[in-house]
Write a protein that holds these residues in place. Structure first.
Motif, mmCIF file in Angstrom:
data_model
loop_
_atom_site.group_PDB
_atom_site.id
_atom_site.type_symbol
_atom_site.label_atom_id
_atom_site.label_comp_id
_atom_site.label_asym_id
_atom_site.label_seq_id
_atom_site.Cartn_x
_atom_site.Cartn_y
_atom_site.Cartn_z
ATOM 1 N N ASN A 164 -13.784 42.035 6.014
ATOM 2 C CA ASN A 164 -14.697 41.210 6.804
ATOM 3 C C ASN A 164 -13.993 40.096 7.567
ATOM 4 O O ASN A 164 -14.516 39.594 8.546
ATOM 5 C CB ASN A 164 -15.802 40.625 5.925
ATOM 6 C CG ASN A 164 -16.876 41.652 5.617
ATOM 7 O OD1 ASN A 164 -16.993 42.677 6.285
ATOM 8 N ND2 ASN A 164 -17.664 41.391 4.595
ATOM 9 N N ASP A 165 -12.784 39.736 7.125
ATOM 10 C CA ASP A 165 -12.038 38.700 7.846
ATOM 11 C C ASP A 165 -11.071 39.285 8.872
ATOM 12 O O ASP A 165 -10.219 38.585 9.411
ATOM 13 C CB ASP A 165 -11.328 37.746 6.888
ATOM 14 C CG ASP A 165 -10.420 38.456 5.911
ATOM 15 O OD1 ASP A 165 -10.337 39.698 5.935
ATOM 16 O OD2 ASP A 165 -9.776 37.761 5.107
ATOM 17 N N ALA A 222 -8.919 43.049 14.191
ATOM 18 C CA ALA A 222 -9.192 41.644 14.502
ATOM 19 C C ALA A 222 -10.343 41.513 15.495
ATOM 20 O O ALA A 222 -11.253 40.696 15.312
ATOM 21 C CB ALA A 222 -7.931 40.978 15.054
ATOM 22 N N ALA A 223 -10.328 42.333 16.538
ATOM 23 C CA ALA A 223 -11.379 42.257 17.562
ATOM 24 C C ALA A 223 -12.726 42.723 17.025
ATOM 25 O O ALA A 223 -13.763 42.093 17.282
ATOM 26 C CB ALA A 223 -10.980 43.084 18.783
ATOM 27 N N ALA A 224 -12.737 43.808 16.279
ATOM 28 C CA ALA A 224 -13.998 44.373 15.802
ATOM 29 C C ALA A 224 -14.661 43.514 14.734
ATOM 30 O O ALA A 224 -15.876 43.560 14.576
ATOM 31 C CB ALA A 224 -13.782 45.785 15.271
ATOM 32 N N ALA A 265 -18.668 42.868 14.533
ATOM 33 C CA ALA A 265 -19.450 43.135 13.320
ATOM 34 C C ALA A 265 -20.136 41.864 12.823
ATOM 35 O O ALA A 265 -21.315 41.891 12.449
ATOM 36 C CB ALA A 265 -18.540 43.722 12.235
ATOM 37 N N SER A 266 -19.427 40.742 12.840
ATOM 38 C CA SER A 266 -20.019 39.472 12.400
ATOM 39 C C SER A 266 -21.170 39.054 13.300
ATOM 40 O O SER A 266 -22.204 38.575 12.824
ATOM 41 C CB SER A 266 -18.956 38.367 12.401
ATOM 42 O OG SER A 266 -17.990 38.627 11.430
ATOM 43 N N THR A 299 -15.514 46.982 6.917
ATOM 44 C CA THR A 299 -16.138 47.631 8.065
ATOM 45 C C THR A 299 -15.254 48.791 8.510
ATOM 46 O O THR A 299 -14.032 48.698 8.446
ATOM 47 C CB THR A 299 -16.286 46.625 9.230
ATOM 48 O OG1 THR A 299 -17.107 45.533 8.786
ATOM 49 C CG2 THR A 299 -16.898 47.249 10.458
ATOM 50 N N LEU A 300 -15.877 49.866 8.970
ATOM 51 C CA LEU A 300 -15.163 51.024 9.495
ATOM 52 C C LEU A 300 -15.402 51.109 10.994
ATOM 53 O O LEU A 300 -16.540 51.014 11.449
ATOM 54 C CB LEU A 300 -15.664 52.308 8.829
ATOM 55 C CG LEU A 300 -15.064 53.614 9.338
ATOM 56 C CD1 LEU A 300 -13.574 53.707 9.019
ATOM 57 C CD2 LEU A 300 -15.818 54.804 8.751
ATOM 58 N N ILE A 301 -14.317 51.270 11.751
ATOM 59 C CA ILE A 301 -14.391 51.471 13.196
ATOM 60 C C ILE A 301 -13.895 52.884 13.472
ATOM 61 O O ILE A 301 -12.803 53.250 13.026
ATOM 62 C CB ILE A 301 -13.467 50.507 13.959
ATOM 63 C CG1 ILE A 301 -13.694 49.075 13.530
ATOM 64 C CG2 ILE A 301 -13.625 50.673 15.455
ATOM 65 C CD1 ILE A 301 -12.541 48.180 13.923
ATOM 66 N N VAL A 302 -14.664 53.671 14.203
ATOM 67 C CA VAL A 302 -14.268 55.033 14.562
ATOM 68 C C VAL A 302 -14.233 55.136 16.084
ATOM 69 O O VAL A 302 -15.185 54.748 16.755
ATOM 70 C CB VAL A 302 -15.249 56.078 13.985
ATOM 71 C CG1 VAL A 302 -14.812 57.492 14.350
ATOM 72 C CG2 VAL A 302 -15.371 55.926 12.469
ATOM 73 N N VAL A 303 -13.137 55.672 16.611
ATOM 74 C CA VAL A 303 -12.955 55.841 18.053
ATOM 75 C C VAL A 303 -12.861 57.327 18.365
ATOM 76 O O VAL A 303 -12.112 58.056 17.712
ATOM 77 C CB VAL A 303 -11.657 55.155 18.541
ATOM 78 C CG1 VAL A 303 -11.501 55.320 20.038
ATOM 79 C CG2 VAL A 303 -11.635 53.700 18.143
#
Length: 139
Positions: free
Chosen positions: A36-37, A56-58, A62-63, A99-103
């Protein structure tokens, strides 16, 4: 030495969950699991510097979505989908702390992307939320 072998085992297990679930998505280009950080916990098909910048960007995105959801009493944020000219980005919460980011490329079917991303996040959230066997719950 125990800590590093546990970390390697954890990273291998996380990568295995990512690979088993996300490899089914047409046009998959990569994924990042982040705290989360904004700290990269694991990456799939992305080099480390790119994965760290995305994490870092995502974390900010999310926040922001969590804050908006709290403001309108929307409950937990399930997923966010960003459509770009050449890519899709799906951001999904994994339990309380990650958090999960999928591209993907635009070849991905949105229903498949969203469904697999949520299933992967649920699997990771359950796995990450399970305490180590050596941990004793505090009373």
């Amino acid at each position: 030495m125990t800590i590093s072998s546990h970390t390697t085992a954890s990273n291998d297990a996380i990568y295995s969950v990512l690979d088993n679930n996300l490899s089914r998505i047409a046009g998959i280009q990569g994924a990042v699991l982040l705290s989360n950080d904004g700290i990269r916990l694991s990456a799939y098909l992305l080099d480390q510097p790119q994965a760290e910048r995305m994490a870092a960007a995502a974390s900010g995105i999310a926040s922001t979505m969590k804050a908006i959801s709290r403001e309108i009493d929307g409950g937990g944020v399930i997923r966010q989908l960003v459509e770009m000219d050449d890519r899709y980005l799906c951001i999904v919460g994994c339990g309380e702390g990650s958090t999960l980011i999928v591209v993907t490329s635009r070849k991905a079917r949105l229903g498949e992307l969203g469904g697999e991303a949520v299933r992967t996040a649920q699997a990771l959230g359950e796995w990450l939320g399970t305490p180590d066997r050596g941990q004793v719950p505090s009373s």
